[in-house]
Design an enzyme around this catalytic site. Structure first.
Site, PDB file in Angstrom:
ATOM      1  N   SER A 191     -35.732  -5.049  41.709  1.00  0.00           N
ATOM      2  CA  SER A 191     -36.160  -4.650  40.464  1.00  0.00           C
ATOM      3  C   SER A 191     -37.764  -3.610  39.774  1.00  0.00           C
ATOM      4  O   SER A 191     -37.520  -3.600  38.936  1.00  0.00           O
ATOM      5  CB  SER A 191     -36.035  -6.305  39.697  1.00  0.00           C
ATOM      6  OG  SER A 191     -36.949  -7.086  39.849  1.00  0.00           O
ATOM      7  N   HIS A 219     -29.254  -5.326  39.618  1.00  0.00           N
ATOM      8  CA  HIS A 219     -29.484  -3.255  40.020  1.00  0.00           C
ATOM      9  C   HIS A 219     -28.887  -2.529  40.748  1.00  0.00           C
ATOM     10  O   HIS A 219     -29.091  -1.445  40.936  1.00  0.00           O
ATOM     11  CB  HIS A 219     -31.489  -3.708  39.961  1.00  0.00           C
ATOM     12  CG  HIS A 219     -32.346  -3.796  39.228  1.00  0.00           C
ATOM     13  ND1 HIS A 219     -32.325  -3.172  37.769  1.00  0.00           N
ATOM     14  CD2 HIS A 219     -32.577  -5.614  38.794  1.00  0.00           C
ATOM     15  CE1 HIS A 219     -32.611  -4.211  37.268  1.00  0.00           C
ATOM     16  NE2 HIS A 219     -33.219  -5.199  37.835  1.00  0.00           N
ATOM     17  N   LYS A 250     -27.388  -5.279  32.111  1.00  0.00           N
ATOM     18  CA  LYS A 250     -27.584  -4.063  33.146  1.00  0.00           C
ATOM     19  C   LYS A 250     -27.022  -2.890  32.744  1.00  0.00           C
ATOM     20  O   LYS A 250     -27.144  -2.585  31.580  1.00  0.00           O
ATOM     21  CB  LYS A 250     -28.476  -4.301  33.943  1.00  0.00           C
ATOM     22  CG  LYS A 250     -29.697  -5.177  33.949  1.00  0.00           C
ATOM     23  CD  LYS A 250     -30.789  -6.052  35.220  1.00  0.00           C
ATOM     24  CE  LYS A 250     -31.890  -6.258  34.824  1.00  0.00           C
ATOM     25  NZ  LYS A 250     -32.005  -8.108  35.314  1.00  0.00           N
TER      26      LYS A 250
HETATM   27  C1  LIG Z   1     -32.629  -8.953  34.802  1.00  0.00           C
HETATM   28  C2  LIG Z   1     -32.476  -9.763  36.158  1.00  0.00           C
HETATM   29  C3  LIG Z   1     -32.063 -11.524  36.001  1.00  0.00           C
HETATM   30  C4  LIG Z   1     -31.346 -11.551  35.156  1.00  0.00           C
HETATM   31  O1  LIG Z   1     -30.564 -11.229  34.423  1.00  0.00           O
HETATM   32  P1  LIG Z   1     -29.725 -11.302  32.795  1.00  0.00           P
HETATM   33  O2  LIG Z   1     -29.009 -11.294  32.559  1.00  0.00           O
HETATM   34  O3  LIG Z   1     -31.220 -10.689  31.873  1.00  0.00           O
HETATM   35  O4  LIG Z   1     -31.146 -13.445  32.285  1.00  0.00           O
HETATM   36  C5  LIG Z   1     -32.016 -11.728  36.991  1.00  0.00           C
HETATM   37  N1  LIG Z   1     -32.287 -10.677  38.408  1.00  0.00           N
HETATM   38  C6  LIG Z   1     -32.612  -9.821  38.488  1.00  0.00           C
HETATM   39  C7  LIG Z   1     -33.186  -9.031  39.914  1.00  0.00           C
HETATM   40  C8  LIG Z   1     -32.828  -8.694  37.121  1.00  0.00           C
HETATM   41  O5  LIG Z   1     -33.210  -8.075  37.148  1.00  0.00           O
END
Ligand SMILES: *Cc1c(COP(=O)(O)O)cnc(C)c1O
Length: 402
Positions: A191, A219, A250
């Site tokens: 990320s 991602h 996301k």
């Molecule tokens: C954003 C993210 C999360 C957390 O997800 P949310 O639904 O925003 O709590 C977990 N793992 C990774 C790699 C992320 O980028």
């Protein structure tokens, strides 16, 4: 509490952070927590009354505000209202939850899926449910914070291998006892760096050393693979991951997290994971939006093609301008600035020129690896991307980054 009492340990601990924030604000270098007042398709936003190009969003496929997804959410509100009045296990389960889990399991080519109220909570609860004291968990050094927290919460022996260093992972696996639970966990696309886990190798090592494999696809869903199904599609290695974890916040324009996998695993999690048993079910509108979004990804494959083209343009263009984009191969593009202050100053220049990009500094990344962390989206147009790169280039020249 007495906020002026410097002898108070908790006050003292807060002060260091508060001072850092105040200092940044004083120098007009603080760009976090800015409210967006309008989403113009997601590629442009209005912030503080200014129309800006958005390069910090995770809406990779531009699905925020998609008419089909909005309608699904509205219909769900009309049908079920806005809340679920409790946990899934008791009165909180709705038909839309089952539909969503079926959609996810089909999309991920798994037998079954379970959803939770966030991706963060999914990692905490799944890792700590499966593992306990005496077990071993192997985690990439730059895995997401929610994975790190899940590993610590589990009480298992926590082995962190250098980023993508499969030789070190193999040594750690070889040293672990054979009669304990073993889990290897990693982001698919990292990320902060935008590079991809050495998937063929990690799969091979898990088989060889009899360890389970959990991959966080926050991602990579909608980003990797011809149809956006993620890392198994990208490497044409379906059936390689035991625990396919992802978020609904996301590419999927909702909120929530999930795990897809074998039906026995999912049934176990449904009856043993505390975040499922003790925390309320996803609101109906969010479940319906997520359910529709997976279908839109499959129905509109041009979005993935456009994201890939935009990624090539953005990554290639920044490299050509002389920036170090580290090992990124995806829509997450780090622009290495080295020093925290340089990253803040680069951000200031970009934001003053209507390019919404944000810095990542220590402790989120190691000291000396401060960067802009820019994301490119399917919703961007080539001329907008060119403009953003020109601005970042001007900032980089002014600050001696390039
Ligand atoms: C954003 C993210 C999360 C957390 O997800 P949310 O639904 O925003 O709590 C977990 N793992 C990774 C790699 C992320 O980028």
């Amino acid at each position: 509490m007495d906020i002026n009492n410097q002898d108070d340990v908790l006050v003292h601990r807060m002060q260091a952070m508060l001072e850092r924030v105040a200092m940044l604000k004083e120098h007009d270098l603080y760009f976090y927590n800015q409210p967006v007042s309008e989403l113009r398709g997601g590629a442009r936003v209005v912030v503080n009354g200014r129309d800006m190009g958005m390069y910090a969003s995770y809406s990779y496929l531009g699905l925020v505000g998609h008419s089909r997804i909005n309608k699904a959410a509205q219909d769900a509100v009309a049908k079920y209202g806005t809340g679920t009045h409790g946990v899934r296990t008791l009165a909180g389960s709705l038909k839309i939850h089952d539909e969503l889990e079926e959609t996810i399991s089909e999309f991920k080519k798994a037998e079954a899926a379970i959803t939770y109220s966030s991706g963060y909570v999914t990692n905490l609860t799944v890792i700590s449910t499966l593992l306990g004291r005496g077990d071993y968990v192997f985690s990439d050094k730059i895995n997401h914070a929610s994975i790190v927290d899940g590993c610590m919460m589990s009480g298992a022996k926590f082995r962190r291998f250098r980023h993508n260093d499969m030789a070190q992972l193999e040594r750690m696996l070889a040293e672990a006892p054979s009669d304990v639970g073993k889990l290897v966990v990693a982001d698919s696309v990292f990320s902060m760096d935008g590079d991809i886990i050495d998937f063929p190798k990690v799969v091979e090592l898990c088989k060889k050393y009899n360890a389970w494999l959990m991959i966080d696809e926050a991602h990579s869903v909608g980003v990797l693979g011809k149809t956006g199904r993620g890392i198994e599609e990208h490497f044409d290695m379906y059936g390689s991951i035991d625990i396919k974890m992802g978020t609904l916040s996301k590419t999927i324009p909702s909120v929530g997290g999930y795990v897809a996998g074998k039906k026995e695993l999912i049934t176990y999690l449904r009856h043993a994971s505390r975040a499922y048993i003790f925390s309320a079910a996803l609101p109906p509108a969010q479940a319906a939006a997520a359910n529709e979004a997976f279908k839109v990804i499959l129905d509109e494959p041009w979005r993935i093609d456009k994201l890939n083209a935009n990624t090539q343009q953005f990554l290639g263009g920044l490299k050509a301008r002389g920036f170090d984009t580290m090992l990124s191969e995806t829509a997450i593009v780090p622009v290495l600035c080295v020093e925290d202050n340089t990253a803040f100053a680069m951000t200031q220049y970009a934001q003053h020129h209507d390019v919404f990009v944000l810095p990542v500094v220590s402790p989120a990344v190691a000291v000396g690896l401060a960067r802009l962390r820019a994301t490119v989206l399917a919703a961007h147009e080539p001329d907008e991307i060119e403009y953003a790169m020109d601005i970042i280039g001007e900032a980089g020249k002014a600050l001696g980054v390039i």
